[in-house]
Write an enzyme that holds these catalytic residues in place. Sequence first.
Site, short mmCIF file in Angstrom:
data_model
loop_
_atom_site.label_atom_id
_atom_site.label_comp_id
_atom_site.label_asym_id
_atom_site.label_seq_id
_atom_site.Cartn_x
_atom_site.Cartn_y
_atom_site.Cartn_z
N HIS A 178 -4.11 -5.09 -0.14
CA HIS A 178 -3.84 -5.59 1.20
C HIS A 178 -3.94 -7.11 1.29
O HIS A 178 -5.00 -7.65 1.62
CB HIS A 178 -4.79 -4.94 2.21
N CYS B 37 0.82 -1.21 0.00
CA CYS B 37 0.00 0.00 0.00
C CYS B 37 0.85 1.26 0.00
O CYS B 37 1.59 1.50 -0.95
CB CYS B 37 -0.98 -0.02 1.18
N GLU C 291 -3.04 -8.97 3.48
CA GLU C 291 -3.31 -9.42 4.86
C GLU C 291 -4.80 -9.46 5.17
O GLU C 291 -5.20 -9.88 6.27
CB GLU C 291 -2.62 -8.48 5.84
#
Lengths: 383, 1058
Positions: free
Chosen positions: A358, A259, A360
Site C-alpha cells: 500500500h 493490492c 498510500e
Amino acid sequence: MTEGRNAKSAFVLLEDGARFDGIAAGGGGWADFATGEVVFTTGMSGYQESVTDPSFAGQIITFTYPHIGNYGVCEDAMESSRIWARAVVMRSAMNTEDAPTAERGWLDWLADCGVPAISEVDTRALVRHIRDAGSMRGGVFPGSMGVDEARALIAAEPSMQGADLARIVTPREMTVHGGGDGPRIAAIDTGIKGSIVRNMVQRGAVLELHPCTVTAEALLASDPDAIFLANGPGDPAALDYIVDTLRDLVGRKPTFGICLGHQLLCRAVGLDTYKLAFGHRGGNHPVKDLETGRIEITSQNHGFAVLGPGGEHTIAGDEPVRWQTDFGAAQLSHINLYDRTVEGLTLLDVPGGTVQYHPEAGPGPNDSLYLFDRFLDQIKAAA
Amino acid sequence: MPRRDDIQRILILGSGPIVIGQAAEFDYSGVQACKVLREESYEVVLVNSNPATIMTDPEFADATYVEPLLPGPVAQVIAREKPDALLPTLGGQTALNLAKELHENGALAEHGVELIGANYEAICRAEDRDQFRVTMENAGLRMPRSAIATTAAEAQDAMIDIGLPIIIRPAYTLGGRGGGIARTPDEFREIVRGGLDASPIGQILIDESVLGWGEFELEVMRDHNDNCVIVCSIENIDPMGVHTGDSVTVAPQQTLTDRLYQKLRDQAFTVMRAVGVETGGSNVQFAVNPTTEEIMVIEMNPRVSRSSALASKATGFPIAKIAARLAVGYALDEIDNDITRLTPAAFEPTIDYVVVKIPRFAFEKFSGVDERLSTHMKSVGESMAIGRTFQQAFAKAMRSRELDSVPDVGGALEELLARLEMPGPDRYDVLLAAFRAGADPEEIERRTKIDLWFLRELKQLADDPDGPFRGTRTFKSVDTCAAEFAAETPYYYSAWETPSPPAPREGFTTPHHEVRRGAKPSVVILGAGPNRIGQGIEFDYCCVHAAMTVRASGRDAVMVNCNPETVSTDYDTSDRLYFEPLTLDDVLGVVEIEQPGGVIVQFGGQTPLKLAAGLQGAGVPILGTSVDAIDLAEDRGRFGALLERLGYEAPPYATAHGVSEALAASESVGFPLLVRPSYVLGGRAMEIVYSVEDLADYLARTAAPNGPLGWGSADPKGRLVGTEREIFLDRFLENAIEVDVDALCDGEDVWIGGIMQHVEEAGIHSGDSACVLPPHSLGPEMLDEIREHTRGIALGLNTVGLINIQYAVTLDGRLFVIEANPRASRTVPFVSKAIGVPLAKMACRLMLGERLEDLALPSETMPTDHISVKEAVLPFDRFIGTDALLSPEMRSTGEVMGVARDFPTAFAKAQAAAGLRLPNEGTVFITLTDGDKSGAYAIASRLEDLGFRIVATAGTAQAIRGMGARVDEVLKKVGDGSPNVVDLIEAGEIDLIINTPTGSGARADGWEIRRAAIARGIPCITTLSGGHAATRAIAAARNGEPKVVSLQELHRDRQRVG
Ligand SMILES: Nc1ncnc2c1ncn2[C@@H]1O[C@H](COP(=O)(O)OP(=O)(O)O)[C@@H](O)[C@H]1O
Ligand SMILES: Nc1ncnc2c1ncn2[C@@H]1O[C@H](COP(=O)(O)OP(=O)(O)O)[C@@H](O)[C@H]1O
Ligand SMILES: [Mg+2]
Ligand SMILES: [Mg+2]
C-alpha cells in the site's frame, strides 16, 4: 484508560477449538457476537485506518500492539465511510478522548457502530497460534454463550477462500473525484481506500470510481487516460467477472493496480494467485524496488499473493525475473524481503504495472508515495 | 556492496570512565562492534582508559590499549598500530570529539587513517549547534528560535530578543553539562557564565523555550545505499525541559496518531540525510506541541547513544552490531536479523509490549546541590522494564530502581501538587501519592504538562497497584516482530495475562510460556541492577564473566538483570536472558520456570546479596560462599569475634541501635569516630566525627525518618527495623595507609590476586581513592602479614569464590582489618587487567566446584615489570554547589587505569585519563591544615625545583619558609578582601591547587576555593598524599609523553588463564 475490569466476560474462539478469554470492551459490554476470518496486524498505530479499510471486510482484526485507542478517533482518519472489520481483539483497549485530534473515544465509537470489541486477551498467544496454524475462521463471543453454540456459528461462516466480498464493499453507482488538470483515471472500486483517492487527487488526477460489476465499455465511456484497480477484500480467484472485464482493457489503456487490484490484473494477464498462510498485515515489511535497489518500509494488508514465473510461492534472488503472460512479458519490480513473495511487477509490452502493498500508507510509512508520481508519469508518457 | 576488503585494521575508541551522561552503554556498543568486526575477520585495535569494561578484556581486540583518551596517546597508538580506519561512533561524545581533534591536528591524515561510520563534516554538522541549526533550516525543518553567543554581552542581547524563560546549552558538552533553564535575568547571567566555561569552544546556544511540549526520540539507521529505517520511537513522559537522560521514557511512543508519527519518521530521515551520516545509527530528538501538533527538531547524535542502547534492548535490534557492519560496507538487506535468523536487518521492529525506562539518581550523596531536574543530566544510571501493558512496565520499572530509602511523599495534596511543578528525582512517587490523595489527572496535567494518557494510566495504577499483575505470570519473548515470525533468540520478560484453556494443538500449554529450556542444567546469574554510585559497571563486568564461565562449563547461563546499558543484558551474553527487576518475587518467578542447578549472587554487588537469604529460604541453591558466611562478614559482632579468634586487630567499634545507644557507645570506642548505617554500599551517609557534639549532630541530620540512614526502608533481610536500625561506630584511624586485597578461595586454599595500596590515606573511600598495584611503599614483612591475614579471613569465612578485604596500616606499622566482603569487589576488573588473570572467571569456576589447583594459576608473586594505577573519576563538575572533597562516603561514578614501568608515570597517565590536567609549569597554590603543614615543605621545594611559582596562604607560607623553601606570594583568604585566592583562581592565574582540609571547620574554608577550581577545571588535590603523588607525576612528565603499551604486550609472557 484500560476498559472494564469487572466488565462482561467474553472470548475468542477459533475453528480449530483454540479459545482465548478476555472481557467485552466498549459500551461496558455487548450481547452480540461476530464471526469471520481471524487475522492479525502488527502496526503499532493506525487502528482507525485499519478498521475502516474495506480490505478488512469479513475479518476479525487482532491487534498485536497491546494499547489500542490511545488517541481516539476522528473524521480525518477514515479510510472509508464505515467500519468494515467484523470485530476487534485487543490486549488493552483504551477509550480516551484527550488527544487534540480526538472527536470520539475509540470504544464508544466501536459501540456506536455495533462492532464487538474484546480486550484483556492474551493476543500474543492468539497470534502465535495463528502464525503456526494459519489464519482461520473464528469469532468473538459473549462469555454467556456456550462453546458449542459458538462452534456452530463459526462453522456457518463461509471460508475466505473463494469469497467474493468486492460486491459487498463496492459503491452502488459511479462517482467522480478531483478536478485537477492531471490525467483522467477510471477505477474499478473493489473497496478503495480514501488515502489512494487522496494521493491521486492531490496530484491533479480526476478519478472515476465505478462499481465492481462495471463493463469495459462503461469504463471507457469517458475515454480515460488509464484504468486503475483498487485494493479490496476477499479472494481474487472469486472475481473472474472483473478479470474478464480487464482482459478487454489491458493493452488498450495503461492499467495499474494496488493490492487486490494487483492480484486481479495479474490474473487478467494469465498469472495465478494463492492464499498466504496468515497474510501480511502491518506497517514494517521491507520491500525492495528492483529498479532502484532502494528498500521501502511498507504498509501491508493482504491474504493472497501472486505466484512466481515457475509457479513458485517465493522468488529466490533479487533479480527482476520475468513472466510470459497473455499480453507479453511481465517483469518483477518489487520483492518482499521478509518472505520473498512478489510485491509488484511491470508489464513490458503493454503499459501497466502493479504493487501488492500500500504505497498510500494510511496507516503506515510514507516511503512509497513516489509510486503515485511514477504511476502518473507513466500515464503521461503513454498518452 | 558487501564487506570492504581495502581495510584490514580498525581502530575503535571507547568512551573512557563512567561519568554522568556517558555510562556502560558504550561498553555494550563497543563490545558488540568488536565482536562483529572480528567475526568479519578485521583486526581490531581498541583504546579505552576504563579497565572496568568488558571491551578492554584482551580477548575482545587484537591490541587493547588502556590509555588516556587524549590526542597524544591515541596518536601514539595510531603510529604503532597503523590502523586503516577509525570507527568513532561507538564511544559516545568522547570518541567523537577525539576523532574530530585527530582529524584537525592531522594525525589521521599523517597515517592515512580513514574515518568510517561518520565523516568529519557530518560530525561537525551534528555536534556544532550553530552548524546544525543552519543545516536544519536548509532542509526545511523547524527548530526553536535561537542565537549563538560566545560572550556574556552577546548572550544578554539574545535574551532580550528571545525572551524568558530561555534555554542555555553549551556546545560540545556531555549530557547538557553547564546548560540550564533560566526563568529570571539573574538565573540567566549565572547559567551563561557556567555555560561559556563548560563548553570546550566557549560557545553556547540560547534557545527559545518549548518547555512543556512533548519530547520524542527516534533511532534511525542508514546504509550506504541511503536506505533508512527507524529502529524504535521513544516518548518521554516528562515533557521538554527534563533531559531525556533524566526523563522516564516509554517505547514505543503512545500518544501520537499514525499520521503525526509518520511525519516525525519522515523528518528523522531528512535530518539523517541533511547531516550526512552515511552509515550507522543516529538518535534524533523532537519536540511536539501537544495541541497544535507543530514539530521542532531539538538535536541529533550521529552515533550510538544511551537511547540507542535502550532501543536495542527494547526491540531486540542490535544497533551497534548493525552499525559496525554498515560501517565496513554492508547494506541493511545484506545483514541478518539475528533474532529471527531468517529475515534481514532491513526492517522496522514492531513490538507487542511496552517498555519503560526510569532514571536512577544519587542526590543523597551530594548535599547542597539543586535536585530539580532540568536540561542538564543528573541521573547516574537507569533501569528498564518490559511489560505487556504500560502499567505492568511502569510498576516493574519503579521497583527496579533499588532505592536505598523510600522517597518521602508525605504531606497534604496541595503540597504534593506544588512539588510536582518542579520535577525532582522522586517525581513519580509524588505523582502517585497525589493521585492516592485524590488529585485528578487534569489538575496534574496543568501542573506538569505530562500527557493525560499517561496520567490516566498512572491514576489507575495508584488506585489499584495490583491491577496490572492479576491473571497468570507468563514469560514471553522479545522478537522484533510481534510474533509474526518464530524467534530464535531466548530473550524473555514476564507478562501477566488472562489465563485461557489449553489449546487443542500440540506444544500449547497454559500459561503460554515461550521459554524453550533445553535439557542442560542451568545456572542463574543475578545482575547488579541500575548503575549507581558505589555499584557500577565493575559488577556487570563480573556478571558477564560469570556467564562466559558457566557457558564454558557446559551449563546454560541464565542472566537476570534490568539495566539496559549493560553487556550483561545483551541477548548473546548468556543462553537465556530474563529482563526483570531484581526483587525476590520477580527472581523467584524466573527460578520457578528455570529450575536452575544454582544461583550466583556473588557478582552483582549488594543487589543479589540482599536476595540471598530470601532465595535460600525459598529452597533455591546458592552457589559459592554460603549465605551464612555473607552474614558473618556483614555482622559486626560475628565478624569481630572471628577476628578475635584469629588474633587480628580491628579498629575499636560499637554497634548501636538508635540515637541514644549510639551516643552512649561513642565514649567507649573513642574519638575520632567513623559513623554509618549498617548494610550500605559505597559508604552511604558515612562521616568522621570528632566529638560527641559532632555525633549528635550527625544522628540528628541522618536519623530523621527517611534521612540517609533510611529508617523507613527495610534492611536486606527484609525486616523493617525502624528506629532500631543498626548504626556502626568505628574508631577512625588517622593518617593510616589503606590497602585493598582481592583474593580467590575454594574453602581450603587461598590465592591472592592483588594487593593494592591506596594513594590517599584511610578515610577516603576505597572507591574514591587512587590505588597502586603492586604497593609502592609497604615492606615485605607487611605484605606477608597482609597475605597471612587474608588467608585467615578467607578461610575463616569459608569463602568459595572471591573475597575483598580492606586494611589500614597505621604510622606505627600496625595492620588493622577494616572490612571483608566475600564477593566480587569494585577492584576485580582493575586487578584482573593489571595481573593478566581474569579473577571473576576463576572465582566462578571455583563456585561451580573446581579447586584452586585445577585453575593453573601463576605463582602468587605480583608482576614487578610494570605498575598499575587506578584513579577514581568524580562528578563534582555536574553537581555545582556540593563540596568537592573526598570523604569516607564514596561519590565517584567511574574509574580509569594507568599502566607504566614506574609509579609516577603510571599515576600521571591515570590523572590524564581521569581528566585532571596536571600542569608542567605555572603557579601552584598551597593551603594546608595545621596537621599537614609539616608536609608542605617537601611538596613546595620539589615544585620549586621544577620551576613552579609557589603561592600560599599565610600559615602554610610560614611553614614552608620556616623549612627553608621559597614562597613567591602570600594570598588573602576568602573574606579577607580582594584580590583573594578565589579571585586569582577565577582569573585563571593558578594552575594547580593543593588544599587539604580536616575537621568541619577547615572544610568550610576551602569550600569556595574548591568550587572555583572545579568551575575553572583547575586540578585541585585535597590530600597530602595525593599532592606528593602529583608532584612526582609532574616531574616524570618532564621525560616527555609517556609511552603507550597494550595489555597484550604487558601479559605476553604470562600464559593466558581463563
Ligand atoms: N528549546 C528548548 N525548550 C525546552 N527544553 C529544551 C529545549 N531544548 C532542549 N531542551 C531540553 O533539554 C534537554 C537536553 O537538550 P539536548 O539538545 O538534547 O542536549 P543533550 O546533548 O544534552 O542531549 C532535552 O532533552 C530537552 O528536554
Ligand atoms: N576505622 C577506620 N579508620 C579509618 N578509615 C576507615 C575506617 N573504617 C573505614 N574507613 C574508611 O572508610 C571507607 C569506607 O569504609 P568501608 O568499611 O570500606 O565501607 P564500604 O562498605 O562502603 O566499602 C574505607 O574505604 C576507608 O577509607
Ligand atoms: Mg539529547
Ligand atoms: Mg570498602
